[in-house]
Design a protein around this motif. Structure first.
Motif, PDB file in Angstrom:
ATOM      1  N   THR A  24       9.417  18.283   1.865  1.00 27.46           N
ATOM      2  CA  THR A  24       9.215  19.450   1.522  1.00 27.46           C
ATOM      3  C   THR A  24       8.085  19.630   0.593  1.00 27.46           C
ATOM      4  OG1 THR A  24      10.795  20.266   0.593  1.00 27.46           O
ATOM      5  CG2 THR A  24      10.710  19.731   3.389  1.00 27.46           C
ATOM      6  N   ALA A  25       7.219  20.010   1.120  1.00 26.53           N
ATOM      7  CA  ALA A  25       5.883  20.594   0.605  1.00 26.53           C
ATOM      8  C   ALA A  25       5.767  21.884  -0.248  1.00 26.53           C
ATOM      9  CB  ALA A  25       4.674  19.302   0.385  1.00 26.53           C
ATOM     10  N   ALA A  26       5.254  22.268  -1.126  1.00 21.66           N
ATOM     11  CA  ALA A  26       4.727  23.021  -1.717  1.00 21.66           C
ATOM     12  C   ALA A  26       4.372  23.661  -0.598  1.00 21.66           C
ATOM     13  CB  ALA A  26       4.202  23.793  -3.206  1.00 21.66           C
ATOM     14  N   PRO A  27       3.674  25.382  -0.281  1.00 22.20           N
ATOM     15  CA  PRO A  27       2.124  26.055   0.464  1.00 22.20           C
ATOM     16  C   PRO A  27       0.778  25.405  -0.005  1.00 22.20           C
ATOM     17  CG  PRO A  27       4.452  27.236  -0.358  1.00 22.20           C
ATOM     18  CD  PRO A  27       4.097  26.215  -0.819  1.00 22.20           C
ATOM     19  N   GLY A  28       0.374  25.118   0.781  1.00 20.59           N
ATOM     20  CA  GLY A  28      -1.306  24.475   0.461  1.00 20.59           C
ATOM     21  C   GLY A  28      -0.589  22.942  -0.144  1.00 20.59           C
ATOM     22  N   THR A  29       0.037  22.012  -0.320  1.00 15.25           N
ATOM     23  CA  THR A  29       0.047  20.716  -0.252  1.00 15.25           C
ATOM     24  C   THR A  29       0.796  19.840   0.871  1.00 15.25           C
ATOM     25  OG1 THR A  29       2.153  20.667  -0.953  1.00 15.25           O
ATOM     26  CG2 THR A  29       0.900  21.317  -2.823  1.00 15.25           C
ATOM     27  N   THR A  30       0.057  18.464   1.227  1.00  9.80           N
ATOM     28  CA  THR A  30       0.309  17.459   1.811  1.00  9.80           C
ATOM     29  C   THR A  30       1.755  16.680   1.468  1.00  9.80           C
ATOM     30  OG1 THR A  30      -1.878  18.675   3.273  1.00  9.80           O
ATOM     31  CG2 THR A  30      -0.310  16.291   4.221  1.00  9.80           C
ATOM     32  N   ALA A  31       2.552  16.433   2.226  1.00 10.60           N
ATOM     33  CA  ALA A  31       3.551  16.382   1.294  1.00 10.60           C
ATOM     34  C   ALA A  31       3.856  14.906   2.840  1.00 10.60           C
ATOM     35  CB  ALA A  31       5.043  16.602   1.206  1.00 10.60           C
ATOM     36  N   VAL A  32       3.312  13.411   2.135  1.00  9.13           N
ATOM     37  CA  VAL A  32       3.523  12.358   2.849  1.00  9.13           C
ATOM     38  C   VAL A  32       5.074  11.629   2.497  1.00  9.13           C
ATOM     39  CG1 VAL A  32       2.699  10.375   4.099  1.00  9.13           C
ATOM     40  CG2 VAL A  32       1.597  12.752   4.030  1.00  9.13           C
ATOM     41  N   GLN A  33       6.417  11.147   3.003  1.00 10.31           N
ATOM     42  CA  GLN A  33       7.107  10.302   2.630  1.00 10.31           C
ATOM     43  C   GLN A  33       7.531   9.424   3.122  1.00 10.31           C
ATOM     44  OE1 GLN A  33      10.605  11.042   3.070  1.00 10.31           O
ATOM     45  NE2 GLN A  33      11.189   8.964   1.934  1.00 10.31           N
ATOM     46  N   ARG A  34       7.494   8.428   3.284  1.00 12.48           N
ATOM     47  CA  ARG A  34       8.359   7.356   4.474  1.00 12.48           C
ATOM     48  C   ARG A  34       9.721   6.235   3.156  1.00 12.48           C
ATOM     49  NH1 ARG A  34       2.601   4.648   5.291  1.00 12.48           N
ATOM     50  NH2 ARG A  34       2.366   6.061   3.111  1.00 12.48           N
ATOM     51  N   THR A  35       9.914   6.379   4.303  1.00 13.44           N
ATOM     52  CA  THR A  35      11.393   5.460   3.382  1.00 13.44           C
ATOM     53  C   THR A  35      11.713   3.890   4.320  1.00 13.44           C
ATOM     54  OG1 THR A  35      12.789   7.234   3.269  1.00 13.44           O
ATOM     55  CG2 THR A  35      14.024   4.854   2.913  1.00 13.44           C
ATOM     56  N   VAL A  36      11.600   3.097   3.991  1.00 18.92           N
ATOM     57  CA  VAL A  36      11.373   1.360   4.572  1.00 18.92           C
ATOM     58  C   VAL A  36      12.394   0.948   3.868  1.00 18.92           C
ATOM     59  CG1 VAL A  36       8.777   1.356   5.174  1.00 18.92           C
ATOM     60  CG2 VAL A  36       9.450   0.544   3.753  1.00 18.92           C
ATOM     61  N   SER A  37      13.181  -0.254   4.120  1.00 16.25           N
ATOM     62  CA  SER A  37      14.119  -1.273   3.933  1.00 16.25           C
ATOM     63  C   SER A  37      13.352  -2.009   3.115  1.00 16.25           C
ATOM     64  CB  SER A  37      14.886  -1.486   4.766  1.00 16.25           C
ATOM     65  OG  SER A  37      14.369  -2.391   6.267  1.00 16.25           O
ATOM     66  N   VAL A  38      11.927  -2.888   2.871  1.00 20.24           N
ATOM     67  CA  VAL A  38      11.258  -3.438   1.824  1.00 20.24           C
ATOM     68  C   VAL A  38      10.829  -3.472   0.845  1.00 20.24           C
ATOM     69  CG1 VAL A  38      11.484  -4.904   3.808  1.00 20.24           C
ATOM     70  CG2 VAL A  38      10.022  -3.268   3.186  1.00 20.24           C
ATOM     71  N   SER A  39      11.260  -4.172  -0.094  1.00 21.10           N
ATOM     72  CA  SER A  39      10.933  -4.085  -1.448  1.00 21.10           C
ATOM     73  C   SER A  39       9.353  -4.380  -1.925  1.00 21.10           C
ATOM     74  CB  SER A  39      11.446  -5.248  -2.994  1.00 21.10           C
ATOM     75  OG  SER A  39      11.756  -6.122  -2.230  1.00 21.10           O
ATOM     76  N   ALA A  40       8.440  -4.187  -0.481  1.00 23.03           N
ATOM     77  CA  ALA A  40       6.659  -4.636  -1.086  1.00 23.03           C
ATOM     78  C   ALA A  40       5.917  -3.938  -1.297  1.00 23.03           C
ATOM     79  CB  ALA A  40       6.702  -5.864  -0.282  1.00 23.03           C
ATOM     80  N   ALA A  41       5.320  -2.929  -1.876  1.00 24.71           N
ATOM     81  CA  ALA A  41       4.398  -2.283  -2.161  1.00 24.71           C
ATOM     82  C   ALA A  41       3.963  -2.478  -0.891  1.00 24.71           C
ATOM     83  CB  ALA A  41       2.940  -2.373  -2.552  1.00 24.71           C
ATOM     84  N   PRO A  42       3.747  -1.628  -0.046  1.00 22.50           N
ATOM     85  CA  PRO A  42       2.911  -0.995   1.355  1.00 22.50           C
ATOM     86  C   PRO A  42       1.591  -1.402   0.897  1.00 22.50           C
ATOM     87  CG  PRO A  42       4.459   1.288   0.915  1.00 22.50           C
ATOM     88  CD  PRO A  42       4.123   0.319  -0.901  1.00 22.50           C
ATOM     89  N   VAL A  43       0.463  -1.337   1.826  1.00 21.40           N
ATOM     90  CA  VAL A  43      -0.470  -1.194   1.911  1.00 21.40           C
ATOM     91  C   VAL A  43      -1.653  -0.280   1.685  1.00 21.40           C
ATOM     92  CG1 VAL A  43      -3.028  -1.451   3.317  1.00 21.40           C
ATOM     93  CG2 VAL A  43      -0.510  -2.901   3.766  1.00 21.40           C
ATOM     94  N   ASP A  44      -1.047   0.977   1.609  1.00 23.74           N
ATOM     95  CA  ASP A  44      -1.789   2.207   0.855  1.00 23.74           C
ATOM     96  C   ASP A  44      -1.400   3.109   0.193  1.00 23.74           C
ATOM     97  OD1 ASP A  44       0.023   2.705   2.806  1.00 23.74           O
ATOM     98  OD2 ASP A  44      -0.975   4.560   3.629  1.00 23.74           O
ATOM     99  N   LEU A  45      -0.525   2.883  -0.363  1.00 21.65           N
ATOM    100  CA  LEU A  45       0.971   3.055  -1.358  1.00 21.65           C
ATOM    101  C   LEU A  45       0.935   1.490  -2.182  1.00 21.65           C
ATOM    102  CD1 LEU A  45       3.187   5.565  -0.021  1.00 21.65           C
ATOM    103  CD2 LEU A  45       0.580   5.911  -0.397  1.00 21.65           C
ATOM    104  N   ASP A  46      -0.374   2.091  -3.494  1.00 23.62           N
ATOM    105  CA  ASP A  46      -0.248   0.705  -4.350  1.00 23.62           C
ATOM    106  C   ASP A  46       0.179   0.306  -5.900  1.00 23.62           C
ATOM    107  OD1 ASP A  46      -2.311   1.870  -4.747  1.00 23.62           O
ATOM    108  OD2 ASP A  46      -3.782   0.528  -4.862  1.00 23.62           O
ATOM    109  N   VAL A  47       0.677   1.874  -6.019  1.00 22.11           N
ATOM    110  CA  VAL A  47       1.190   2.466  -7.521  1.00 22.11           C
ATOM    111  C   VAL A  47       2.882   2.061  -7.525  1.00 22.11           C
ATOM    112  CG1 VAL A  47       0.866   3.722  -9.605  1.00 22.11           C
ATOM    113  CG2 VAL A  47      -1.150   3.074  -7.893  1.00 22.11           C
ATOM    114  N   HIS A  48       3.434   0.975  -8.276  1.00 25.10           N
ATOM    115  CA  HIS A  48       4.672   1.191  -8.325  1.00 25.10           C
ATOM    116  C   HIS A  48       4.938   2.258  -9.730  1.00 25.10           C
ATOM    117  CE1 HIS A  48       9.049  -0.156  -9.779  1.00 25.10           C
ATOM    118  NE2 HIS A  48       9.072  -0.170  -8.503  1.00 25.10           N
ATOM    119  N   ARG A  49       5.956   3.484  -9.035  1.00 24.50           N
ATOM    120  CA  ARG A  49       5.999   4.453  -9.911  1.00 24.50           C
ATOM    121  C   ARG A  49       7.504   4.014 -11.155  1.00 24.50           C
ATOM    122  NH1 ARG A  49       1.646   7.054 -12.232  1.00 24.50           N
ATOM    123  NH2 ARG A  49       0.370   7.353 -10.426  1.00 24.50           N
TER     124      ARG A  49
END
Length: 94
Positions: free
Chosen positions: A28-53
């Motif tokens: 859930t995001a604060a008003p006015g923000t867009t939250a995109v969250q996904r959960t996967v079962s692999v440890s490889a970096a997703p194509v569009d999300l390339d920064v490991h935090r």
């Protein structure tokens, strides 16, 4: 001591079931923000999300960190990917 020995397999089995379920919980995001969250079962970096935090001990901890980053404006999208054992990797778009 025997009580500990008999309960350890039950605890380990319960933890395995919880980790194998890995159900995605919508972010859930604060008003006015867009939250995109996904959960996967692999440890490889997703194509569009390339920064490991970082790595987190629980899915909830990973999701909390991802959502806080969105609320603070550090990134727009995040994903929690299950890594080795019980660790969760947080990937972001910037």
């Amino acid at each position: 001591m025997s009580r500990v020995r008999t309960s350890l397999p039950a605890v380990a089995a319960g933890a395995l079931v919880v980790l194998s379920l890995g159900a995605a919980v919508p972010a859930t995001a604060a008003p006015g923000t867009t939250a995109v969250q996904r959960t996967v079962s692999v440890s490889a970096a997703p194509v569009d999300l390339d920064v490991h935090r970082g790595k987190y001990m629980s899915l909830g901890g990973c999701q909390t960190a991802g959502q806080q980053g969105i609320e603070r404006g550090h990134w727009d999208q995040y994903q929690c990917a299950q890594g080795s054992f019980w660790l969760w990797n947080l990937w972001t778009n910037r």
